[in-house]
Design a protein around this motif. Structure first.
Motif, PDB file in Angstrom:
ATOM      1  N   PHE A 137       0.865  -1.147   0.230  1.00 53.39           N
ATOM      2  CA  PHE A 137      -0.132   0.350   0.034  1.00 53.39           C
ATOM      3  C   PHE A 137       1.002   1.074   0.339  1.00 53.39           C
ATOM      4  CE2 PHE A 137      -4.324  -2.226   1.532  1.00 53.39           C
ATOM      5  CZ  PHE A 137      -3.779  -3.233   2.694  1.00 53.39           C
ATOM      6  N   TYR A 171      -0.116   4.966   1.823  1.00 53.93           N
ATOM      7  CA  TYR A 171      -0.770   6.149   2.451  1.00 53.93           C
ATOM      8  C   TYR A 171       0.410   7.366   1.799  1.00 53.93           C
ATOM      9  CZ  TYR A 171      -3.538   1.867   4.135  1.00 53.93           C
ATOM     10  OH  TYR A 171      -4.118   1.393   3.928  1.00 53.93           O
ATOM     11  N   GLY A 213      -2.774  14.697   9.877  1.00 46.84           N
ATOM     12  CA  GLY A 213      -2.662  13.774   9.958  1.00 46.84           C
ATOM     13  C   GLY A 213      -3.525  12.330   9.345  1.00 46.84           C
ATOM     14  N   GLU A 214      -4.447  12.857   8.518  1.00 46.67           N
ATOM     15  CA  GLU A 214      -4.941  11.948   7.999  1.00 46.67           C
ATOM     16  C   GLU A 214      -4.802  10.487   7.417  1.00 46.67           C
ATOM     17  OE1 GLU A 214      -7.071  15.371   6.664  1.00 46.67           O
ATOM     18  OE2 GLU A 214      -8.308  12.987   5.751  1.00 46.67           O
ATOM     19  N   MET A 215      -4.596   9.748   7.618  1.00 38.68           N
ATOM     20  CA  MET A 215      -3.915   8.775   6.431  1.00 38.68           C
ATOM     21  C   MET A 215      -5.333   8.421   5.132  1.00 38.68           C
ATOM     22  SD  MET A 215      -1.195   7.603   7.485  1.00 38.68           S
ATOM     23  CE  MET A 215      -0.643   6.368   7.053  1.00 38.68           C
ATOM     24  N   TYR A 231      -2.895   0.180  -3.905  1.00 40.87           N
ATOM     25  CA  TYR A 231      -2.432  -0.864  -3.773  1.00 40.87           C
ATOM     26  C   TYR A 231      -2.622  -1.723  -4.740  1.00 40.87           C
ATOM     27  CZ  TYR A 231      -3.798  -5.708  -2.167  1.00 40.87           C
ATOM     28  OH  TYR A 231      -3.589  -7.058  -1.481  1.00 40.87           O
ATOM     29  N   ARG A 236       0.986  -5.323   3.922  1.00 38.54           N
ATOM     30  CA  ARG A 236       0.218  -6.108   4.502  1.00 38.54           C
ATOM     31  C   ARG A 236       0.454  -7.607   4.625  1.00 38.54           C
ATOM     32  NH1 ARG A 236      -4.759  -9.016   2.361  1.00 38.54           N
ATOM     33  NH2 ARG A 236      -6.084  -9.216   4.407  1.00 38.54           N
ATOM     34  N   LEU A 258      -1.033  -5.087   8.619  1.00 37.68           N
ATOM     35  CA  LEU A 258       0.195  -3.314   8.209  1.00 37.68           C
ATOM     36  C   LEU A 258       1.639  -3.135   8.793  1.00 37.68           C
ATOM     37  CD1 LEU A 258      -2.265  -0.994   7.121  1.00 37.68           C
ATOM     38  CD2 LEU A 258      -1.397  -2.705   5.317  1.00 37.68           C
ATOM     39  N   PHE A 301       4.482  -0.986   8.286  1.00 41.08           N
ATOM     40  CA  PHE A 301       5.065   0.628   8.055  1.00 41.08           C
ATOM     41  C   PHE A 301       6.042   0.965   7.580  1.00 41.08           C
ATOM     42  CE2 PHE A 301       0.763   2.811   7.335  1.00 41.08           C
ATOM     43  CZ  PHE A 301       0.068   2.407   7.763  1.00 41.08           C
ATOM     44  N   PHE A 304      -7.896  -2.193  14.358  1.00 39.44           N
ATOM     45  CA  PHE A 304      -6.698  -2.002  14.195  1.00 39.44           C
ATOM     46  C   PHE A 304      -6.389  -0.496  15.608  1.00 39.44           C
ATOM     47  CE2 PHE A 304      -5.348  -5.500  12.440  1.00 39.44           C
ATOM     48  CZ  PHE A 304      -6.027  -5.342  11.170  1.00 39.44           C
ATOM     49  N   TYR A 354      -2.299   2.530  16.094  1.00 32.68           N
ATOM     50  CA  TYR A 354      -1.651   2.744  15.637  1.00 32.68           C
ATOM     51  C   TYR A 354      -0.786   4.017  16.527  1.00 32.68           C
ATOM     52  CZ  TYR A 354      -2.377  -0.026  11.808  1.00 32.68           C
ATOM     53  OH  TYR A 354      -1.905  -0.934  10.803  1.00 32.68           O
ATOM     54  N   GLN A 370       1.484   7.746  16.229  1.00 33.99           N
ATOM     55  CA  GLN A 370       2.493   7.844  15.579  1.00 33.99           C
ATOM     56  C   GLN A 370       3.243   8.996  16.752  1.00 33.99           C
ATOM     57  OE1 GLN A 370       0.918   9.649  12.087  1.00 33.99           O
ATOM     58  NE2 GLN A 370       3.146   9.583  11.022  1.00 33.99           N
ATOM     59  N   LEU A 420       3.858   5.446  11.724  1.00 40.21           N
ATOM     60  CA  LEU A 420       2.514   4.667  12.529  1.00 40.21           C
ATOM     61  C   LEU A 420       3.556   3.325  13.362  1.00 40.21           C
ATOM     62  CD1 LEU A 420       0.963   6.454  10.373  1.00 40.21           C
ATOM     63  CD2 LEU A 420      -0.517   5.227  11.013  1.00 40.21           C
ATOM     64  N   LEU A 453       1.997  -0.396  15.211  1.00 46.14           N
ATOM     65  CA  LEU A 453       0.677  -0.728  15.672  1.00 46.14           C
ATOM     66  C   LEU A 453       1.063  -0.487  17.082  1.00 46.14           C
ATOM     67  CD1 LEU A 453      -1.811  -2.108  15.214  1.00 46.14           C
ATOM     68  CD2 LEU A 453      -0.482  -4.551  14.125  1.00 46.14           C
ATOM     69  N   THR A 477      -4.296  -5.438  17.640  1.00 41.76           N
ATOM     70  CA  THR A 477      -5.151  -5.249  16.757  1.00 41.76           C
ATOM     71  C   THR A 477      -6.838  -5.564  18.213  1.00 41.76           C
ATOM     72  OG1 THR A 477      -3.910  -6.227  15.644  1.00 41.76           O
ATOM     73  CG2 THR A 477      -6.027  -7.102  15.235  1.00 41.76           C
ATOM     74  N   PHE A 485       0.301  10.720  18.801  1.00 35.18           N
ATOM     75  CA  PHE A 485      -1.284  10.853  17.554  1.00 35.18           C
ATOM     76  C   PHE A 485      -1.545   9.287  17.784  1.00 35.18           C
ATOM     77  CE2 PHE A 485      -3.470  13.181  14.875  1.00 35.18           C
ATOM     78  CZ  PHE A 485      -3.784  12.105  13.401  1.00 35.18           C
ATOM     79  N   ILE A 490      -4.062   6.760  16.183  1.00 32.64           N
ATOM     80  CA  ILE A 490      -4.730   6.762  15.180  1.00 32.64           C
ATOM     81  C   ILE A 490      -5.102   5.388  15.174  1.00 32.64           C
ATOM     82  CG2 ILE A 490      -4.490   6.588  12.469  1.00 32.64           C
ATOM     83  CD1 ILE A 490      -2.526   8.104  13.046  1.00 32.64           C
ATOM     84  N   ARG A 544     -11.298  -2.652   9.815  1.00 33.34           N
ATOM     85  CA  ARG A 544     -11.279  -3.548   7.926  1.00 33.34           C
ATOM     86  C   ARG A 544     -12.999  -3.866   8.125  1.00 33.34           C
ATOM     87  NH1 ARG A 544      -7.859  -7.717   9.014  1.00 33.34           N
ATOM     88  NH2 ARG A 544      -6.197  -6.810   8.282  1.00 33.34           N
ATOM     89  N   TYR A 582      -8.444  -7.253   1.416  1.00 32.81           N
ATOM     90  CA  TYR A 582      -6.944  -5.864   2.103  1.00 32.81           C
ATOM     91  C   TYR A 582      -6.961  -5.045   2.631  1.00 32.81           C
ATOM     92  CZ  TYR A 582      -8.290  -4.072  -2.644  1.00 32.81           C
ATOM     93  OH  TYR A 582      -8.947  -3.184  -3.573  1.00 32.81           O
ATOM     94  N   GLN A 631      -8.526  -1.505   4.562  1.00 41.12           N
ATOM     95  CA  GLN A 631      -8.536  -0.792   5.805  1.00 41.12           C
ATOM     96  C   GLN A 631      -8.431   0.755   5.843  1.00 41.12           C
ATOM     97  OE1 GLN A 631      -5.004  -1.356   9.040  1.00 41.12           O
ATOM     98  NE2 GLN A 631      -5.429  -3.409   7.797  1.00 41.12           N
ATOM     99  N   PHE A 654      -9.132   4.301   7.659  1.00 41.83           N
ATOM    100  CA  PHE A 654      -8.293   4.838   8.671  1.00 41.83           C
ATOM    101  C   PHE A 654      -9.044   6.118   9.304  1.00 41.83           C
ATOM    102  CE2 PHE A 654      -4.161   3.755   9.269  1.00 41.83           C
ATOM    103  CZ  PHE A 654      -3.309   2.549   8.166  1.00 41.83           C
ATOM    104  N   GLY A 655      -8.599   6.200  10.658  1.00 41.44           N
ATOM    105  CA  GLY A 655      -9.768   7.188  11.154  1.00 41.44           C
ATOM    106  C   GLY A 655      -8.772   8.506  11.147  1.00 41.44           C
ATOM    107  N   PRO A 656      -9.343  10.027  11.831  1.00 42.65           N
ATOM    108  CA  PRO A 656      -8.849  10.684  10.892  1.00 42.65           C
ATOM    109  C   PRO A 656      -7.254  11.509  12.319  1.00 42.65           C
ATOM    110  CG  PRO A 656     -10.971  11.571  12.079  1.00 42.65           C
ATOM    111  CD  PRO A 656     -10.781  10.365  11.997  1.00 42.65           C
TER     112      PRO A 656
END
Lengths: 117, 117
Positions: free
Chosen positions: A35, A37, A43-45, A50, A95, A105, A107, B34, B36, B38, B44, B46, B49, B91, B93, B97, B104, B106, B108-110
């Protein structure tokens, strides 16, 4: 263990030019996904593109394309016709199966892209 | 597209207090979420999970008693930072899924910016 390497901490590109962000990976899992991003300063991903390990063709999404070279374990992101709004951090991620039916994932450290007007 | 929300978007708390961060999938069901962390100018990492209805799986080095994760429904996971200290400032995050989407994908939140004073 999975590992993602991004060797370019920062990159500069002239507006309207193309730029390639490097990413190499390491995994022993034959089935994996790669992936890219984008993370702006907010800050948002943001998911860009992919590539599955079994995909025969390189993935493309608009101005983004992924140069997938499986033998070299590289998955470089190519951004064509750069725009000022492309200035952000870019993360490559992989992934892979982590056991017990779960995928994770991993990174890379990211590349900060700056687009120059 | 699928949307993941986080609340709050930023929080300041005093050392020794606990903070709860919510992660919600707004228009899809997520059996797996998930979390994360940062740090500034880093990638990021992890933390854990979270699976609906079962205990979270924590990554090595993450204190499960300090970072409590609850995934009570298919649309909500919470992360509670207990007895927060300044070094917990980061931060956070979440991602989710989509149960019914491509394997695949996934989302992300802000993110939530936590500052512990």
């Amino acid at each position: 263990a999975q590992k993602i390497t991004q060797t370019q901490p920062g990159m500069f590109v002239q507006e309207k030019e193309a730029v390639t962000l490097d990413c190499t990976y390491d995994t022993s899992d034959p089935s994996y996904g790669l992936f890219w991003y984008k993370q702006p300063s907010s800050g948002e991903m943001i998911f860009l593109i992919y590539q599955g390990s079994y995909d025969q063709q390189n993935a493309t999404e608009g101005r983004y394309s992924l140069n997938f070279q499986k033998a070299r374990k590289s998955a470089n992101l190519v951004i064509s016709a750069s725009q000022l709004g492309d200035s952000a951090m870019y993360f490559c991620a992989m992934r892979a199966y982590s056991g017990a039916g779960s995928y994770q994932l991993t990174f890379g450290k990211g590349t900060k892209l700056s687009v120059i007007p | 597209g699928a949307v993941v929300s986080q609340h709050p978007s930023w929080v300041i708390c005093k050392s020794g207090t606990s903070v709860k961060i919510e992660c919600r999938s707004l228009d899809f069901q997520a059996t797996t979420m998930f979390w994360y962390r940062q740090f500034p100018k880093q990638s990021l990492m992890l933390m854990a999970t979270s699976n609906e209805g079962s205990k979270a799986t924590y990554e090595q080095g993450v204190e499960k008693d300090k970072f409590l994760i609850n995934h009570a429904s298919l649309t909500l996971s919470t992360l509670t930072v207990t007895s927060a200290h300044p070094e917990d400032s980061s931060f956070y995050i979440c991602s989710a899924r989509d149960l019914g989407g491509y394997s695949y994908e996934q989302y992300f939140g802000p993110g939530t910016r936590l500052t512990v004073t």
